[in-house]
Design a protein around this motif. Structure first.
Motif, PDB file in Angstrom:
ATOM      1  N   LYS A  98      -9.318  -0.156   3.108  1.00 14.90           N
ATOM      2  CA  LYS A  98      -8.022   0.062   2.458  1.00 14.90           C
ATOM      3  C   LYS A  98      -6.908  -0.598   3.259  1.00 14.90           C
ATOM      4  O   LYS A  98      -6.024  -1.234   2.704  1.00 14.90           O
ATOM      5  CB  LYS A  98      -7.739   1.563   2.319  1.00 14.90           C
ATOM      6  N   ASP A 133      -4.030   8.334   2.314  1.00 11.50           N
ATOM      7  CA  ASP A 133      -4.773   7.321   3.035  1.00 11.50           C
ATOM      8  C   ASP A 133      -3.896   6.140   3.443  1.00 11.50           C
ATOM      9  O   ASP A 133      -4.405   5.039   3.601  1.00 11.50           O
ATOM     10  CB  ASP A 133      -5.953   6.880   2.167  1.00 11.50           C
ATOM     11  N   SER A 148     -12.024   0.998  -2.964  1.00  5.56           N
ATOM     12  CA  SER A 148     -12.352   1.605  -1.662  1.00  5.56           C
ATOM     13  C   SER A 148     -12.465   3.118  -1.815  1.00  5.56           C
ATOM     14  O   SER A 148     -13.329   3.751  -1.194  1.00  5.56           O
ATOM     15  CB  SER A 148     -11.256   1.279  -0.643  1.00  5.56           C
ATOM     16  N   GLU A 149     -11.595   3.690  -2.644  1.00  2.00           N
ATOM     17  CA  GLU A 149     -11.662   5.135  -2.870  1.00  2.00           C
ATOM     18  C   GLU A 149     -12.993   5.503  -3.518  1.00  2.00           C
ATOM     19  O   GLU A 149     -13.605   6.528  -3.184  1.00  2.00           O
ATOM     20  CB  GLU A 149     -10.494   5.586  -3.766  1.00  2.00           C
ATOM     21  N   LYS A 195      -8.061  -3.039  -4.808  1.00  2.21           N
ATOM     22  CA  LYS A 195      -8.840  -2.767  -3.587  1.00  2.21           C
ATOM     23  C   LYS A 195      -8.712  -1.298  -3.188  1.00  2.21           C
ATOM     24  O   LYS A 195      -9.673  -0.673  -2.734  1.00  2.21           O
ATOM     25  CB  LYS A 195      -8.386  -3.678  -2.450  1.00  2.21           C
ATOM     26  N   GLU A 196      -7.505  -0.753  -3.368  1.00  2.00           N
ATOM     27  CA  GLU A 196      -7.280   0.660  -3.045  1.00  2.00           C
ATOM     28  C   GLU A 196      -8.196   1.553  -3.892  1.00  2.00           C
ATOM     29  O   GLU A 196      -8.812   2.498  -3.395  1.00  2.00           O
ATOM     30  CB  GLU A 196      -5.803   0.982  -3.339  1.00  2.00           C
ATOM     31  N   ARG A 218       0.834  -1.213   0.000  1.00 10.42           N
ATOM     32  CA  ARG A 218       0.000   0.000   0.000  1.00 10.42           C
ATOM     33  C   ARG A 218       0.865   1.257   0.000  1.00 10.42           C
ATOM     34  O   ARG A 218       0.569   2.232  -0.699  1.00 10.42           O
ATOM     35  CB  ARG A 218      -0.924   0.020   1.212  1.00 10.42           C
TER      36      ARG A 218
END
Lengths: 137, 137, 137, 137, 137, 137
Positions: F109, D21, F66-67, F62-63, C57
């Motif tokens: 996230k 984030d 989710s955003e 996924k990032e 991430r």
């Protein structure tokens, strides 16, 4: 020399072709091809480098470039090609569909194998060949 | 035939060159040029059509395409060109700066005159000429 | 206290400056600096955390933030700085070019070392110093 | 001098604060404020210029800048502010909600009146004031 | 009640279906339909309001929403539909192609007529009908 | 069957509701829910697959998803809900704030656990319940 260039040399077509949705009338399969060449280069660098940070970055960027390939191909399919083209080239729908799948999860997004990128490039060249034929007509 | 293609034909360079920030090593000034050709075509269509809806759409899309020109030129300036290039071509910084300004508010974004787009195209061709010379070296 | 703020305190300049391509006339190097501070913080958190999900991430987000640094610096270079500035500060072209390279593959994108981010921040501060001097003149 | 700067001078807080984030821990209401200053400048230029091309471009760009204001405020609301902040400042939810509405259709997006932009700026300053108080605590 | 909902009620299908390129397996034609409903509402508001600022904003937003319609349909065509679907529904390629054209320059982008948006909605419903049949199978 | 669908069946509301910032008047919590279902599916696939390339891709996507959840919820909070709604549902501010936090670093996230995605889905359903009640009123 890249195939689209070779083709562009041996066929007497006009140079500029529509690609935005005004439409401006400037389309060029080179846009998809440049991104796909990038995808292939990323795969090669990925295979040659085991550093985990580098590999993660390669996958992040490959994801973006593959998405651009899909986008440029979708634009050709929707905005450039017209019903008479689909009539003359009955395989064209399936061809673009396969090319975009090859840029997605079951192709260049899902794999870091340069051979997968080569298959994508070959499909783009098939589309480019048809594209330039239609420009010539 | 577009200049970058003519140049690419008369110089024995490798075909693929970096354009993402891995870097993948695939750069091509054609990306900026295709968007700039689109900008010019939009200007021409704008001048030929007085329908207010069409004109608003033309300005919306010209804004986006001009931004893409700027972006592709910035990528060449930062990611492809290296200190030795700037040493060999002392005018290169100013040239790219002027080209990006010509794609912005004081150029293609701020004007719907096809001649402004022509000036932008000419600047891009100057950059492309240097680009292909450096690929050959 | 961040340098751009210190400078802004000791120089009697107007507060608001152009940054969109209307142009609106509101530019501020703080935009690049905030993103670069984020990049540095990401690098520090990356080094302090070996969890692979967290690290992936961190690299995803560092890539995005570094791209924003490049973008904000490009906007200053093309849209804010004018020929008289480049004449008065002959190092300005190279300075911005180096700063954007430091935000890219050979800098903050390609490395998770906080020291690389520090170099980027230092370059941005050099640009900010010139920026505020030109606002004052 | 902008309010957030005045506040930052008279309060002994740390300089860098989270905004992505990861989270990286770098937040700054200046991001929303810079975009809102841009919106105001666009409105002023819009009122002073009756050229239809210029006005259309102004509206296009105002739409984008207003969206950025909303985005930066949303990030503060979701990512920076925590339950204890909302407890200490019971008006904070409504304040951010009103500020984002003032950046949208019923505010800066829907109007080219500089006074509407001024109201937006004032709301952002109210949020910034709370923000810096929480940083100090 | 929207057609996709009616269909979803009378057919015993699983609820969640792929839409990202992992692929995650969550697809839903409702995404395209919601954007197209927005396009239609924009057209209606455009026709009912002669204020030039409002109309320019309407065209800006209609351009974005129409692009989203195209994108969501392209994703279904490339990522959800597979060769057996194209075999079973030989009209599917042309249907999606027409729908995306109806969202583009020759359809909802190029026109502010609510009837054009209605045609787009009808095409999306045809695609949705096939989609839900394949989910059921 | 997804909750928003069940609710939509038992309440006699109009189908189409605003979601762009014209505003067009088409809002639908289904947009946030579809993305959150995608996030959950990604988490499940992540847990079931130890291939490092797949896992990196899953985290990248996924990032993004989710955003999108955060964005769709922010739009509802700012653009759809009005002061009378916040008055009638005093928990609404906190509810949306918690939902967006659950889509961010401290939720979907920051975690690849399907249970975290389930909590996000449950919060979205609480918001959807209120949304449909207000449509009915």
């Amino acid at each position: 020399m890249r195939l689209s260039r070779v083709i562009s040399l041996i066929t007497p077509h006009a140079v500029a072709e529509a690609h935005c949705d005004l439409p401006c009338g400037v389309y060029d399969p080179a846009q998809a091809r440049i991104e796909a060449e990038s995808v292939k280069a990323i795969c090669e660098k990925y295979q040659a480098n085991e550093d985990p940070e580098f590999r993660t970055r390669a996958l992040i960027i490959k994801e973006q470039r593959s998405e651009l390939v899909k986008h440029h191909l979708w634009v050709l399919w929707t905005d450039y090609f017209k019903p008479p083209h689909f009539e003359k080239y009955p395989q064209l729908h399936a061809l673009v569909n396969e090319a975009t799948k090859l840029a997605g999860a079951s192709g260049a997004k899902g794999s870091a194998d340069p051979e997968v990128a080569d298959k994508l490039l070959a499909k783009i060249d098939e589309i480019a060949k048809i594209f330039w034929e239609t420009k010539q007509a």
